[in-house]
Design a protein around this motif. Structure first.
Motif, PDB file in Angstrom:
ATOM      1  N   VAL A 145       8.764  -4.510  13.869  1.00 43.13           N
ATOM      2  CA  VAL A 145       7.504  -5.249  13.957  1.00 43.13           C
ATOM      3  C   VAL A 145       6.409  -4.570  13.138  1.00 43.13           C
ATOM      4  CG1 VAL A 145       5.690  -6.017  15.524  1.00 43.13           C
ATOM      5  CG2 VAL A 145       8.085  -6.207  16.206  1.00 43.13           C
ATOM      6  N   MET A 146       6.276  -3.257  13.296  1.00 43.50           N
ATOM      7  CA  MET A 146       5.213  -2.532  12.594  1.00 43.50           C
ATOM      8  C   MET A 146       5.436  -2.546  11.082  1.00 43.50           C
ATOM      9  SD  MET A 146       4.815   0.679  15.240  1.00 43.50           S
ATOM     10  CE  MET A 146       3.403   1.368  14.382  1.00 43.50           C
ATOM     11  N   THR A 147       6.661  -2.249  10.655  1.00 43.54           N
ATOM     12  CA  THR A 147       6.973  -2.235   9.223  1.00 43.54           C
ATOM     13  C   THR A 147       6.868  -3.635   8.639  1.00 43.54           C
ATOM     14  OG1 THR A 147       8.511  -0.392   9.579  1.00 43.54           O
ATOM     15  CG2 THR A 147       8.700  -1.611   7.506  1.00 43.54           C
ATOM     16  N   GLY A 148       7.411  -4.612   9.367  1.00 39.34           N
ATOM     17  CA  GLY A 148       7.377  -5.999   8.886  1.00 39.34           C
ATOM     18  C   GLY A 148       5.965  -6.511   8.705  1.00 39.34           C
ATOM     19  N   THR A 149       5.073  -6.130   9.607  1.00 40.92           N
ATOM     20  CA  THR A 149       3.677  -6.571   9.509  1.00 40.92           C
ATOM     21  C   THR A 149       3.013  -5.982   8.270  1.00 40.92           C
ATOM     22  OG1 THR A 149       3.514  -6.736  11.927  1.00 40.92           O
ATOM     23  CG2 THR A 149       1.452  -6.598  10.690  1.00 40.92           C
ATOM     24  N   VAL A 150       3.246  -4.702   8.028  1.00 34.72           N
ATOM     25  CA  VAL A 150       2.666  -4.050   6.846  1.00 34.72           C
ATOM     26  C   VAL A 150       3.214  -4.668   5.565  1.00 34.72           C
ATOM     27  CG1 VAL A 150       2.513  -1.883   5.565  1.00 34.72           C
ATOM     28  CG2 VAL A 150       2.260  -1.880   8.048  1.00 34.72           C
ATOM     29  N   VAL A 151       4.521  -4.882   5.513  1.00 36.54           N
ATOM     30  CA  VAL A 151       5.143  -5.471   4.320  1.00 36.54           C
ATOM     31  C   VAL A 151       4.632  -6.890   4.089  1.00 36.54           C
ATOM     32  CG1 VAL A 151       7.329  -6.240   3.305  1.00 36.54           C
ATOM     33  CG2 VAL A 151       7.218  -4.047   4.497  1.00 36.54           C
ATOM     34  N   ALA A 152       4.502  -7.667   5.171  1.00 42.43           N
ATOM     35  CA  ALA A 152       4.014  -9.042   5.050  1.00 42.43           C
ATOM     36  C   ALA A 152       2.595  -9.069   4.496  1.00 42.43           C
ATOM     37  CB  ALA A 152       4.071  -9.732   6.416  1.00 42.43           C
ATOM     38  N   GLN A 153       1.746  -8.170   4.970  1.00 41.68           N
ATOM     39  CA  GLN A 153       0.378  -8.103   4.464  1.00 41.68           C
ATOM     40  C   GLN A 153       0.365  -7.707   2.991  1.00 41.68           C
ATOM     41  OE1 GLN A 153      -1.568  -5.431   7.180  1.00 41.68           O
ATOM     42  NE2 GLN A 153      -1.969  -7.025   8.697  1.00 41.68           N
ATOM     43  N   TYR A 154       1.241  -6.796   2.620  1.00 43.18           N
ATOM     44  CA  TYR A 154       1.320  -6.354   1.225  1.00 43.18           C
ATOM     45  C   TYR A 154       1.777  -7.495   0.315  1.00 43.18           C
ATOM     46  CZ  TYR A 154       2.841  -3.729  -2.898  1.00 43.18           C
ATOM     47  OH  TYR A 154       3.012  -3.271  -4.175  1.00 43.18           O
ATOM     48  N   LEU A 155       2.713  -8.304   0.802  1.00 41.78           N
ATOM     49  CA  LEU A 155       3.245  -9.424   0.020  1.00 41.78           C
ATOM     50  C   LEU A 155       2.400 -10.688   0.145  1.00 41.78           C
ATOM     51  CD1 LEU A 155       7.064  -9.054   0.847  1.00 41.78           C
ATOM     52  CD2 LEU A 155       5.874  -8.314  -1.229  1.00 41.78           C
ATOM     53  N   HIS A 156       1.365 -10.640   1.009  1.00 41.99           N
ATOM     54  CA  HIS A 156       0.484 -11.788   1.244  1.00 41.99           C
ATOM     55  C   HIS A 156       1.252 -12.986   1.797  1.00 41.99           C
ATOM     56  CE1 HIS A 156      -2.822  -9.696  -0.709  1.00 41.99           C
ATOM     57  NE2 HIS A 156      -2.020  -9.429  -1.731  1.00 41.99           N
ATOM     58  N   VAL A 157       2.114 -12.710   2.750  1.00 40.88           N
ATOM     59  CA  VAL A 157       2.819 -13.776   3.473  1.00 40.88           C
ATOM     60  C   VAL A 157       2.495 -13.648   4.958  1.00 40.88           C
ATOM     61  CG1 VAL A 157       4.683 -13.921   1.784  1.00 40.88           C
ATOM     62  CG2 VAL A 157       4.904 -12.354   3.703  1.00 40.88           C
ATOM     63  N   SER A 158       2.932 -14.618   5.749  1.00 40.02           N
ATOM     64  CA  SER A 158       2.584 -14.662   7.169  1.00 40.02           C
ATOM     65  C   SER A 158       3.391 -13.660   7.981  1.00 40.02           C
ATOM     66  CB  SER A 158       2.806 -16.076   7.715  1.00 40.02           C
ATOM     67  OG  SER A 158       2.620 -16.102   9.117  1.00 40.02           O
ATOM     68  N   ALA A 159       2.709 -12.657   8.515  1.00 44.76           N
ATOM     69  CA  ALA A 159       3.375 -11.676   9.379  1.00 44.76           C
ATOM     70  C   ALA A 159       3.864 -12.314  10.685  1.00 44.76           C
ATOM     71  CB  ALA A 159       2.440 -10.506   9.666  1.00 44.76           C
ATOM     72  N   PRO A 160       3.058 -13.165  11.357  1.00 43.01           N
ATOM     73  CA  PRO A 160       3.550 -13.784  12.598  1.00 43.01           C
ATOM     74  C   PRO A 160       4.826 -14.592  12.397  1.00 43.01           C
ATOM     75  CG  PRO A 160       1.171 -14.019  12.459  1.00 43.01           C
ATOM     76  CD  PRO A 160       1.618 -13.466  11.140  1.00 43.01           C
ATOM     77  N   LEU A 161       4.890 -15.389  11.316  1.00 39.07           N
ATOM     78  CA  LEU A 161       6.099 -16.180  11.076  1.00 39.07           C
ATOM     79  C   LEU A 161       7.303 -15.288  10.795  1.00 39.07           C
ATOM     80  CD1 LEU A 161       4.887 -19.219   8.923  1.00 39.07           C
ATOM     81  CD2 LEU A 161       5.723 -19.234  11.267  1.00 39.07           C
ATOM     82  N   ALA A 162       7.073 -14.227  10.037  1.00 36.68           N
ATOM     83  CA  ALA A 162       8.162 -13.294   9.740  1.00 36.68           C
ATOM     84  C   ALA A 162       8.683 -12.649  11.018  1.00 36.68           C
ATOM     85  CB  ALA A 162       7.687 -12.221   8.765  1.00 36.68           C
ATOM     86  N   MET A 163       7.755 -12.279  11.925  1.00 34.98           N
ATOM     87  CA  MET A 163       8.161 -11.638  13.166  1.00 34.98           C
ATOM     88  C   MET A 163       8.879 -12.611  14.107  1.00 34.98           C
ATOM     89  SD  MET A 163       7.457  -8.556  12.722  1.00 34.98           S
ATOM     90  CE  MET A 163       7.754  -8.910  10.986  1.00 34.98           C
ATOM     91  N   VAL A 164       8.469 -13.874  14.063  1.00 38.39           N
ATOM     92  CA  VAL A 164       9.151 -14.887  14.881  1.00 38.39           C
ATOM     93  C   VAL A 164      10.609 -15.024  14.456  1.00 38.39           C
ATOM     94  CG1 VAL A 164       9.306 -17.368  15.336  1.00 38.39           C
ATOM     95  CG2 VAL A 164       7.115 -16.214  15.530  1.00 38.39           C
TER      96      VAL A 164
END
Length: 206
Positions: free
Chosen positions: A32-51
């Motif tokens: 969750v923590m890594t995915g959120t950081v990566v999503a923000q870096y790539l400018h994509v939706s962190a919530p959708l990625a985590m779902v």
């Protein structure tokens, strides 16, 4: 979605290779923590990625092949606790925000106009999935209408609005969201039971 699928697959493989509930719980947290950081870096939706990642890691296949009974129990309890804590914080923030909400007439009017728009959008968005799965899932008549009126908005909607910046017209969208949520809870929530009973009587009469 692709990022979430990749994270979920990596997490599944890591958990499958380890049989230690302590480490496996930490792996899910790290995802969750890594995915959120990566999503923000790539400018994509962190919530959708985590779902998506959560659906993969929490699915039957992952539970069967990557988690022991002990691990499954600890992972579930850990995330249930996190969910309770975050919801508590969120509702405190929602209550505090009410004290400083800018209730301008134009903002409230925009919120009232957003109510029918939100309902129509939900109704339209349900047409394809309901018709696609109605045979397999044996939906009751008027499922689309019931799911539209019973689709209550709440904490998540307000949390998303709270995350906006001033440049994104935060105050406007926050008031609009509060209006839609209050209507959803009070009007829709208190009448959905009556709607279901009325539709049931109508179908039985037919």
């Amino acid at each position: 979605l692709l990022l979430g699928a990749l994270l979920g697959w990596i997490t599944f493989k890591l958990m499958k290779s380890i049989d230690d509930y302590n480490i496996e719980v930490i792996i899910t947290l790290a995802t969750v923590m890594t995915g959120t950081v990566v999503a923000q870096y790539l400018h994509v939706s962190a919530p959708l990625a985590m779902v998506v990642a959560g659906l993969i890691v929490g699915g039957n296949e992952a539970r069967r092949y990557a988690m022991s009974a002990v691990t499954e129990n600890y992972v579930d309890k850990f995330w249930e606790l996190i969910d309770i804590l975050l919801n508590t914080i969120l509702f405190v923030l929602i209550g505090m925000e009410l004290l400083v909400l800018d209730l301008e007439f134009e903002f409230v009017l925009a919120g009232l106009l957003a109510i029918p728009i939100a309902l129509v959008c939900r109704f339209v968005s349900l047409i394809i999935p309901v018709n696609l799965f109605k045979t397999r899932l044996d939906f009751v008549p008027n499922t689309n209408l019931i799911m539209t009126w019973g689709g209550l908005r709440g904490a998540i909607s307000i949390a998303l609005a709270l995350g906006l910046t001033a440049e994104m017209q935060r105050e406007l969208f926050l008031v609009m969201t509060y209006v839609v949520v209050i209507f959803s809870i009070i009007v829709q929530g208190l009448t959905v039971g009556k709607l279901v009973k009325k539709l049931r009587k109508k179908n039985v009469g037919i």
